[in-house]
Design a protein around this motif. Structure first.
Motif, PDB file in Angstrom:
ATOM      1  N   TYR A  88      13.878 -16.545   1.552  1.00  0.00           N
ATOM      2  CA  TYR A  88      12.757 -15.861   1.281  1.00  0.00           C
ATOM      3  C   TYR A  88      11.606 -15.984   2.111  1.00  0.00           C
ATOM      4  CZ  TYR A  88      15.292 -14.685  -3.194  1.00  0.00           C
ATOM      5  OH  TYR A  88      16.029 -14.455  -4.127  1.00  0.00           O
ATOM      6  N   GLU A  89      11.551 -17.340   2.671  1.00  0.00           N
ATOM      7  CA  GLU A  89      10.466 -17.624   3.509  1.00  0.00           C
ATOM      8  C   GLU A  89      10.622 -16.662   4.801  1.00  0.00           C
ATOM      9  OE1 GLU A  89       7.838 -21.343   5.590  1.00  0.00           O
ATOM     10  OE2 GLU A  89      10.088 -21.373   4.919  1.00  0.00           O
ATOM     11  N   LYS A  90      11.686 -16.428   5.339  1.00  0.00           N
ATOM     12  CA  LYS A  90      12.033 -16.086   6.439  1.00  0.00           C
ATOM     13  C   LYS A  90      11.858 -14.687   6.203  1.00  0.00           C
ATOM     14  CE  LYS A  90      14.999 -19.401   8.211  1.00  0.00           C
ATOM     15  NZ  LYS A  90      16.144 -20.103   7.913  1.00  0.00           N
ATOM     16  N   VAL A  91      12.267 -13.938   5.162  1.00  0.00           N
ATOM     17  CA  VAL A  91      12.228 -12.470   4.767  1.00  0.00           C
ATOM     18  C   VAL A  91      10.717 -12.090   4.815  1.00  0.00           C
ATOM     19  CG1 VAL A  91      12.410 -10.691   2.922  1.00  0.00           C
ATOM     20  CG2 VAL A  91      14.284 -12.247   3.647  1.00  0.00           C
ATOM     21  N   VAL A  92       9.715 -12.907   4.183  1.00  0.00           N
ATOM     22  CA  VAL A  92       8.274 -12.492   4.159  1.00  0.00           C
ATOM     23  C   VAL A  92       7.781 -12.693   5.480  1.00  0.00           C
ATOM     24  CG1 VAL A  92       6.454 -13.400   2.961  1.00  0.00           C
ATOM     25  CG2 VAL A  92       8.395 -12.984   1.631  1.00  0.00           C
ATOM     26  N   ILE A  93       8.213 -13.813   6.047  1.00  0.00           N
ATOM     27  CA  ILE A  93       7.398 -13.880   7.558  1.00  0.00           C
ATOM     28  C   ILE A  93       7.777 -12.793   8.450  1.00  0.00           C
ATOM     29  CG2 ILE A  93       7.560 -15.009   9.757  1.00  0.00           C
ATOM     30  CD1 ILE A  93       8.059 -18.009   8.143  1.00  0.00           C
ATOM     31  N   SER A  94       9.018 -12.458   8.314  1.00  0.00           N
ATOM     32  CA  SER A  94       9.066 -11.004   9.044  1.00  0.00           C
ATOM     33  C   SER A  94       8.612  -9.934   8.742  1.00  0.00           C
ATOM     34  CB  SER A  94      10.887 -10.744   8.945  1.00  0.00           C
ATOM     35  OG  SER A  94      11.522  -9.851   9.667  1.00  0.00           O
ATOM     36  N   ALA A  95       8.644  -9.643   7.239  1.00  0.00           N
ATOM     37  CA  ALA A  95       7.910  -8.485   6.961  1.00  0.00           C
ATOM     38  C   ALA A  95       6.320  -8.334   7.220  1.00  0.00           C
ATOM     39  CB  ALA A  95       7.877  -8.275   5.294  1.00  0.00           C
ATOM     40  N   LEU A  96       5.757  -9.605   7.009  1.00  0.00           N
ATOM     41  CA  LEU A  96       4.384  -9.784   7.470  1.00  0.00           C
ATOM     42  C   LEU A  96       3.986  -9.600   8.930  1.00  0.00           C
ATOM     43  CD1 LEU A  96       2.964 -13.081   5.500  1.00  0.00           C
ATOM     44  CD2 LEU A  96       1.937 -11.007   5.682  1.00  0.00           C
ATOM     45  N   ASN A  97       4.959  -9.885   9.815  1.00  0.00           N
ATOM     46  CA  ASN A  97       4.963  -9.690  11.301  1.00  0.00           C
ATOM     47  C   ASN A  97       5.106  -8.434  11.685  1.00  0.00           C
ATOM     48  OD1 ASN A  97       4.421 -12.535  12.013  1.00  0.00           O
ATOM     49  ND2 ASN A  97       6.498 -13.052  12.050  1.00  0.00           N
ATOM     50  N   MET A  98       5.768  -7.562  10.768  1.00  0.00           N
ATOM     51  CA  MET A  98       5.704  -6.328  11.139  1.00  0.00           C
ATOM     52  C   MET A  98       4.824  -5.237  10.277  1.00  0.00           C
ATOM     53  SD  MET A  98      10.033  -5.854  11.267  1.00  0.00           S
ATOM     54  CE  MET A  98      10.106  -5.671   9.643  1.00  0.00           C
ATOM     55  N   PHE A  99       4.243  -5.959   9.433  1.00  0.00           N
ATOM     56  CA  PHE A  99       3.295  -5.175   8.387  1.00  0.00           C
ATOM     57  C   PHE A  99       2.029  -4.811   8.978  1.00  0.00           C
ATOM     58  CE2 PHE A  99       0.100  -4.918   4.902  1.00  0.00           C
ATOM     59  CZ  PHE A  99       0.804  -3.834   4.334  1.00  0.00           C
ATOM     60  N   ASP A 100       1.684  -3.316   9.129  1.00  0.00           N
ATOM     61  CA  ASP A 100       0.345  -2.822   9.608  1.00  0.00           C
ATOM     62  C   ASP A 100      -0.841  -3.276   8.673  1.00  0.00           C
ATOM     63  OD1 ASP A 100      -1.606  -1.141  10.423  1.00  0.00           O
ATOM     64  OD2 ASP A 100      -0.645   0.659  10.356  1.00  0.00           O
ATOM     65  N   GLU A 101      -1.528  -3.911   9.454  1.00  0.00           N
ATOM     66  CA  GLU A 101      -2.853  -4.695   8.591  1.00  0.00           C
ATOM     67  C   GLU A 101      -3.626  -3.423   7.884  1.00  0.00           C
ATOM     68  OE1 GLU A 101      -5.545  -7.847   8.372  1.00  0.00           O
ATOM     69  OE2 GLU A 101      -3.639  -7.870   9.522  1.00  0.00           O
ATOM     70  N   GLU A 102      -3.648  -2.315   8.327  1.00  0.00           N
ATOM     71  CA  GLU A 102      -4.438  -1.191   7.695  1.00  0.00           C
ATOM     72  C   GLU A 102      -3.759  -0.788   6.439  1.00  0.00           C
ATOM     73  OE1 GLU A 102      -7.032   0.450   9.267  1.00  0.00           O
ATOM     74  OE2 GLU A 102      -6.827  -0.920  10.739  1.00  0.00           O
ATOM     75  N   GLN A 103      -2.562  -1.416   6.126  1.00  0.00           N
ATOM     76  CA  GLN A 103      -2.105  -1.067   4.705  1.00  0.00           C
ATOM     77  C   GLN A 103      -2.233  -1.881   3.650  1.00  0.00           C
ATOM     78  OE1 GLN A 103       0.041   1.923   4.693  1.00  0.00           O
ATOM     79  NE2 GLN A 103      -0.981   2.237   6.530  1.00  0.00           N
ATOM     80  N   TRP A 104      -2.969  -2.935   3.916  1.00  0.00           N
ATOM     81  CA  TRP A 104      -3.365  -3.894   2.753  1.00  0.00           C
ATOM     82  C   TRP A 104      -4.043  -3.180   1.843  1.00  0.00           C
ATOM     83  CZ3 TRP A 104      -0.935  -8.218   1.662  1.00  0.00           C
ATOM     84  CH2 TRP A 104      -0.407  -8.774   2.731  1.00  0.00           C
ATOM     85  N   MET A 105      -5.081  -2.292   1.910  1.00  0.00           N
ATOM     86  CA  MET A 105      -5.858  -1.689   1.048  1.00  0.00           C
ATOM     87  C   MET A 105      -5.088  -0.445   0.189  1.00  0.00           C
ATOM     88  SD  MET A 105      -8.125  -3.610   0.657  1.00  0.00           S
ATOM     89  CE  MET A 105      -8.762  -4.929   1.954  1.00  0.00           C
ATOM     90  N   ARG A 106      -3.807  -0.212   0.705  1.00  0.00           N
ATOM     91  CA  ARG A 106      -2.805   0.916  -0.063  1.00  0.00           C
ATOM     92  C   ARG A 106      -2.726   0.515  -1.476  1.00  0.00           C
ATOM     93  NH1 ARG A 106       2.266   3.589   2.853  1.00  0.00           N
ATOM     94  NH2 ARG A 106       2.852   5.024   1.014  1.00  0.00           N
ATOM     95  N   GLU A 107      -2.675   1.187  -2.554  1.00  0.00           N
ATOM     96  CA  GLU A 107      -2.305   1.046  -3.972  1.00  0.00           C
ATOM     97  C   GLU A 107      -0.936   0.530  -3.930  1.00  0.00           C
ATOM     98  OE1 GLU A 107      -4.399   0.910  -6.666  1.00  0.00           O
ATOM     99  OE2 GLU A 107      -5.681   0.947  -5.139  1.00  0.00           O
ATOM    100  N   TRP A 108      -0.608  -0.507  -4.781  1.00  0.00           N
ATOM    101  CA  TRP A 108       0.727  -0.870  -5.099  1.00  0.00           C
ATOM    102  C   TRP A 108       0.703  -1.225  -6.650  1.00  0.00           C
ATOM    103  CZ3 TRP A 108       2.985  -5.247  -7.550  1.00  0.00           C
ATOM    104  CH2 TRP A 108       4.550  -5.335  -6.961  1.00  0.00           C
ATOM    105  N   LYS A 109       1.979  -0.915  -7.290  1.00  0.00           N
ATOM    106  CA  LYS A 109       2.063  -0.942  -8.612  1.00  0.00           C
ATOM    107  C   LYS A 109       3.192  -1.952  -8.946  1.00  0.00           C
ATOM    108  CE  LYS A 109       0.900   3.891  -9.388  1.00  0.00           C
ATOM    109  NZ  LYS A 109       1.373   5.394  -9.801  1.00  0.00           N
ATOM    110  N   LEU A 110       3.018  -2.530 -10.239  1.00  0.00           N
ATOM    111  CA  LEU A 110       3.840  -3.339 -10.787  1.00  0.00           C
ATOM    112  C   LEU A 110       4.366  -2.445 -12.375  1.00  0.00           C
ATOM    113  CD1 LEU A 110       5.602  -5.618 -10.854  1.00  0.00           C
ATOM    114  CD2 LEU A 110       4.073  -6.996 -12.241  1.00  0.00           C
ATOM    115  N   LYS A 111       5.459  -2.132 -12.339  1.00  0.00           N
ATOM    116  CA  LYS A 111       5.917  -1.325 -13.662  1.00  0.00           C
ATOM    117  C   LYS A 111       7.120  -1.346 -13.993  1.00  0.00           C
ATOM    118  CE  LYS A 111       7.375   2.844 -10.946  1.00  0.00           C
ATOM    119  NZ  LYS A 111       7.425   4.302 -10.871  1.00  0.00           N
TER     120      LYS A 111
END
Length: 165
Positions: A88-111
């Motif tokens: 999981y640590e590797k998966v998250v590091i990979s996702a973080l390295n590819m994540f566009d910083e501008e998207q942090w303020m985009r809404e997310w839901k837990l439902k």
């Protein structure tokens, strides 16, 4: 410092802390509970590990729906949990390295189906739903281990068990 870099540094420190405490959990005690209303030791340990990968869900999806997206962690022992934590640590590091910083303020839901449990910007969801949640449950786990008279590893400095007498 960027938000991505900040979360990456935090992830690396906190996964190391989770690894230390999870490695202390005896598989033969997984069913133990300090109270009838408490989570079992193994279930609590699994929950801490599974929360780690939720950062990847936040980064790559607009929501997590318990009815369609959630699958509980399947592990039979502490060794398997430690392997999952590394994965999981590797998966998250990979996702973080590819994540566009501008998207942090985009809404997310837990439902759960149509019921929205929480809705907030991705940056807040990662802080409140993932990181703070992990800290809370690691604290619980340290109490469980203390009650079982298992030495607690230090996570933010030496623990009482690591202090010289």
């Amino acid at each position: 410092m960027s938000i991505n870099r900040s979360f990456l540094l935090e992830l690396q420190h906190e996964v190391a802390s989770s690894r230390k405490i999870i490695s202390c959990v005896p598989t033969e005690m997984w069913d133990w509970k300090p109270h009838a209303k408490s989570m079992a030791l193994g279930d609590l340990s699994k929950h801490i590990v599974e929360l780690t990968v939720w950062t990847e869900y936040i980064l790559t999806k607009d929501y997590l729906d318990f009815q369609t997206d959630y699958r509980p962690v399947e592990a039979k022992n502490t060794e398997e949990l430690l392997l999952l934590l590394d994965k999981y640590e590797k998966v998250v590091i990979s996702a973080l390295n590819m994540f566009d910083e501008e998207q942090w303020m985009r809404e997310w839901k837990l439902k759960s189906g149509d019921h929205v449990i929480a809705e907030m910007p991705k940056v807040a969801a990662n802080r409140f739903i993932v990181n703070n949640h992990i800290y809370h449950h690691r604290g619980q786990l340290s109490v469980y281990l203390r009650l079982l008279d298992i030495a607690i590893p230090g996570m933010y400095g030496p623990s009482a068990d690591e202090m010289k007498k």
